[in-house]
Write an enzyme that holds these catalytic residues in place. Structure first.
Site, PDB file in Angstrom:
ATOM      1  N   TYR A   1      23.577  31.861  36.608  1.00  0.00           N
ATOM      2  CA  TYR A   1      24.798  31.102  36.924  1.00  0.00           C
ATOM      3  C   TYR A   1      25.228  30.219  35.763  1.00  0.00           C
ATOM      4  O   TYR A   1      26.422  30.030  35.537  1.00  0.00           O
ATOM      5  CB  TYR A   1      24.617  30.302  38.222  1.00  0.00           C
ATOM      6  CG  TYR A   1      24.874  31.179  39.424  1.00  0.00           C
ATOM      7  CD1 TYR A   1      26.179  31.449  39.835  1.00  0.00           C
ATOM      8  CD2 TYR A   1      23.836  31.790  40.095  1.00  0.00           C
ATOM      9  CE1 TYR A   1      26.426  32.290  40.907  1.00  0.00           C
ATOM     10  CE2 TYR A   1      24.069  32.639  41.166  1.00  0.00           C
ATOM     11  CZ  TYR A   1      25.369  32.885  41.561  1.00  0.00           C
ATOM     12  OH  TYR A   1      25.623  33.732  42.604  1.00  0.00           O
TER      13      TYR A   1
ATOM     14  N   HIS B   1      34.263  31.771  49.041  1.00  0.00           N
ATOM     15  CA  HIS B   1      32.911  31.956  48.500  1.00  0.00           C
ATOM     16  C   HIS B   1      32.475  30.809  47.598  1.00  0.00           C
ATOM     17  O   HIS B   1      31.539  30.951  46.822  1.00  0.00           O
ATOM     18  CB  HIS B   1      32.824  33.294  47.747  1.00  0.00           C
ATOM     19  CG  HIS B   1      32.943  34.482  48.665  1.00  0.00           C
ATOM     20  ND1 HIS B   1      33.062  35.777  48.226  1.00  0.00           N
ATOM     21  CD2 HIS B   1      32.961  34.561  50.028  1.00  0.00           C
ATOM     22  CE1 HIS B   1      33.151  36.594  49.267  1.00  0.00           C
ATOM     23  NE2 HIS B   1      33.100  35.888  50.363  1.00  0.00           N
TER      24      HIS B   1
HETATM   25  N1  APR Z   1      44.202  44.702  39.242  1.00  0.00           N
HETATM   26  C1  APR Z   1      44.026  45.019  40.549  1.00  0.00           C
HETATM   27  N2  APR Z   1      42.867  45.429  41.064  1.00  0.00           N
HETATM   28  C2  APR Z   1      41.818  45.543  40.228  1.00  0.00           C
HETATM   29  C3  APR Z   1      41.923  45.236  38.840  1.00  0.00           C
HETATM   30  C4  APR Z   1      43.177  44.805  38.357  1.00  0.00           C
HETATM   31  N3  APR Z   1      43.367  44.472  37.063  1.00  0.00           N
HETATM   32  N4  APR Z   1      40.706  45.443  38.279  1.00  0.00           N
HETATM   33  C5  APR Z   1      39.891  45.841  39.259  1.00  0.00           C
HETATM   34  N5  APR Z   1      40.541  45.900  40.429  1.00  0.00           N
HETATM   35  C6  APR Z   1      40.029  46.209  41.771  1.00  0.00           C
HETATM   36  C7  APR Z   1      38.925  47.231  41.821  1.00  0.00           C
HETATM   37  O1  APR Z   1      39.485  48.518  41.973  1.00  0.00           O
HETATM   38  C8  APR Z   1      38.159  46.795  43.065  1.00  0.00           C
HETATM   39  O2  APR Z   1      38.682  47.404  44.236  1.00  0.00           O
HETATM   40  O3  APR Z   1      39.462  45.010  42.252  1.00  0.00           O
HETATM   41  C9  APR Z   1      38.413  45.297  43.157  1.00  0.00           C
HETATM   42  C10 APR Z   1      37.228  44.441  42.798  1.00  0.00           C
HETATM   43  O4  APR Z   1      36.244  44.658  43.741  1.00  0.00           O
HETATM   44  P1  APR Z   1      34.846  43.885  43.741  1.00  0.00           P
HETATM   45  O5  APR Z   1      34.268  43.876  42.363  1.00  0.00           O
HETATM   46  O6  APR Z   1      34.049  44.449  44.839  1.00  0.00           O
HETATM   47  O7  APR Z   1      35.254  42.372  44.049  1.00  0.00           O
HETATM   48  P2  APR Z   1      35.583  41.676  45.417  1.00  0.00           P
HETATM   49  O8  APR Z   1      36.276  42.564  46.372  1.00  0.00           O
HETATM   50  O9  APR Z   1      36.218  40.384  45.046  1.00  0.00           O
HETATM   51  O10 APR Z   1      34.142  41.378  45.986  1.00  0.00           O
HETATM   52  C11 APR Z   1      34.066  40.534  47.095  1.00  0.00           C
HETATM   53  O11 APR Z   1      31.750  40.330  47.066  1.00  0.00           O
HETATM   54  O12 APR Z   1      29.949  40.358  45.823  1.00  0.00           O
HETATM   55  C12 APR Z   1      30.720  39.542  46.538  1.00  0.00           C
HETATM   56  O13 APR Z   1      31.027  37.269  46.301  1.00  0.00           O
HETATM   57  C13 APR Z   1      31.319  38.476  45.690  1.00  0.00           C
HETATM   58  O14 APR Z   1      33.516  37.582  45.901  1.00  0.00           O
HETATM   59  C14 APR Z   1      32.801  38.774  45.756  1.00  0.00           C
HETATM   60  C15 APR Z   1      32.922  39.619  47.004  1.00  0.00           C
END
Ligand code: APR
Length: 258
Positions: free
Chosen positions: A79, A131
């Site tokens: 972190y 979160h």
């Molecule tokens: N514009 C739009 N979408 C995008 C872009 C972009 N530039 N880049 C990536 N993505 C999309 C990906 O296709 C994916 O579907 O954003 C999404 C990111 O997904 P994750 O990495 O799973 O993130 P998130 O949905 O925020 O995860 C939720 O899970 O692990 C926990 O606490 C963590 O807050 C996080 C939560």
């Protein structure tokens, strides 16, 4: 992903112009264009320097109470590294477009799963951080927040009140979300006319269920994502591409036409 023109259906433009209750749920994808890795896409399988150091660990194996119990120093150092990475980045046009949307829509709620604080930095005000926030540090035992700590110690710094270990004020896998933030998010999702799901893979609950709650209450659901997600089938409008490109164009199309 194309940087070409995005066509927004007239029906959606009209709806947004007249909308007074709008929710935007954001995920790691929104911060991707600021240079932050998305969580799942996330980890460098290779890399140099400190990034390389972390490549052997899956984020899911570090972001949990069990991981912290097992090896608090490892989790603390991860972190500390991420905090530094976040300090070095700035909001991108997607963050600014959402802040601007808030200026046009009286009942605008931004719900984010991101812990990076970039929405507030871009000027968004009504922000629910589901979160937590990576820049906040608190005691793992008594919850006391601390403003000052030393990252360069042999062991994890301790709480000045009770002596417990300090930890980031983020929600780890297996932990509950902050109740006030979640309740406000559910309420906003149930009451909104339009629900945006932006840059989130929609696989982490309970955030993922908010879009479905809005849909079930009759809200128009709009998804903006680089790729399809479990929500795509249900969404009324889907825009595939980068949120940092699509959101500014949407704001322009809806609120800047004279
Ligand atoms: N514009 C739009 N979408 C995008 C872009 C972009 N530039 N880049 C990536 N993505 C999309 C990906 O296709 C994916 O579907 O954003 C999404 C990111 O997904 P994750 O990495 O799973 O993130 P998130 O949905 O925020 O995860 C939720 O899970 O692990 C926990 O606490 C963590 O807050 C996080 C939560």
């Amino acid at each position: 992903m194309s940087a070409g023109p995005v066509a927004f259906p007239a029906q959606l433009v009209t709806l947004l112009r007249g909308s007074s209750r709008l929710v935007a749920l954001t995920g790691a994808g929104v911060s991707q264009e600021s240079g932050l890795r998305t969580f799942r896409d996330a980890h460098p399988s290779t890399g140099s320097g400190r990034a390389g150091l972390w490549s052997q660990h899956k984020p899911e194996d570090l972001a949990s109470p069990e991981a912290f119990r097992r090896d608090p120093k490892l989790v603390w150092d991860w972190y500390a590294w991420r905090r530094e990475a976040v300090k070095a980045v700035r909001p991108n046009p997607g963050h600014y477009a959402l802040a601007e949307m808030e200026q046009h829509v009286p009942g605008f709620t931004l719900i984010t799963q991101n812990v990076d604080g970039l929405h507030r930095m871009a000027g968004s005000q009504n922000v629910l951080e589901l979160h937590g926030n990576i820049q906040r540090v608190r005691c793992a035992e008594c919850y006391t927040f601390t403003e000052v700590w030393d990252d360069d110690t042999e062991s994890v710094p301790r709480c000045r009140v009770c002596g417990g270990l300090l930890r980031p004020d983020v929600v780890w896998f297996g932990e509950s979300l902050p109740r006030d933030q979640l309740e406000a998010a559910v309420e906003a999702a149930r009451a909104c006319e339009v629900f945006f799901s932006i840059g989130t893979s929609g696989v982490v609950q309970p955030a993922a269920s908010l879009a479905f709650a809005a849909h079930n209450r009759g809200a128009v659901v709009v998804e903006i994502n680089a790729e399809p997600t479990p929500l795509t089938q249900k969404a009324d409008h889907v825009f595939h591409g980068r949120s940092g490109e699509i959101l500014p164009r949407l704001v322009e199309a809806v609120w800047k036409i004279t």
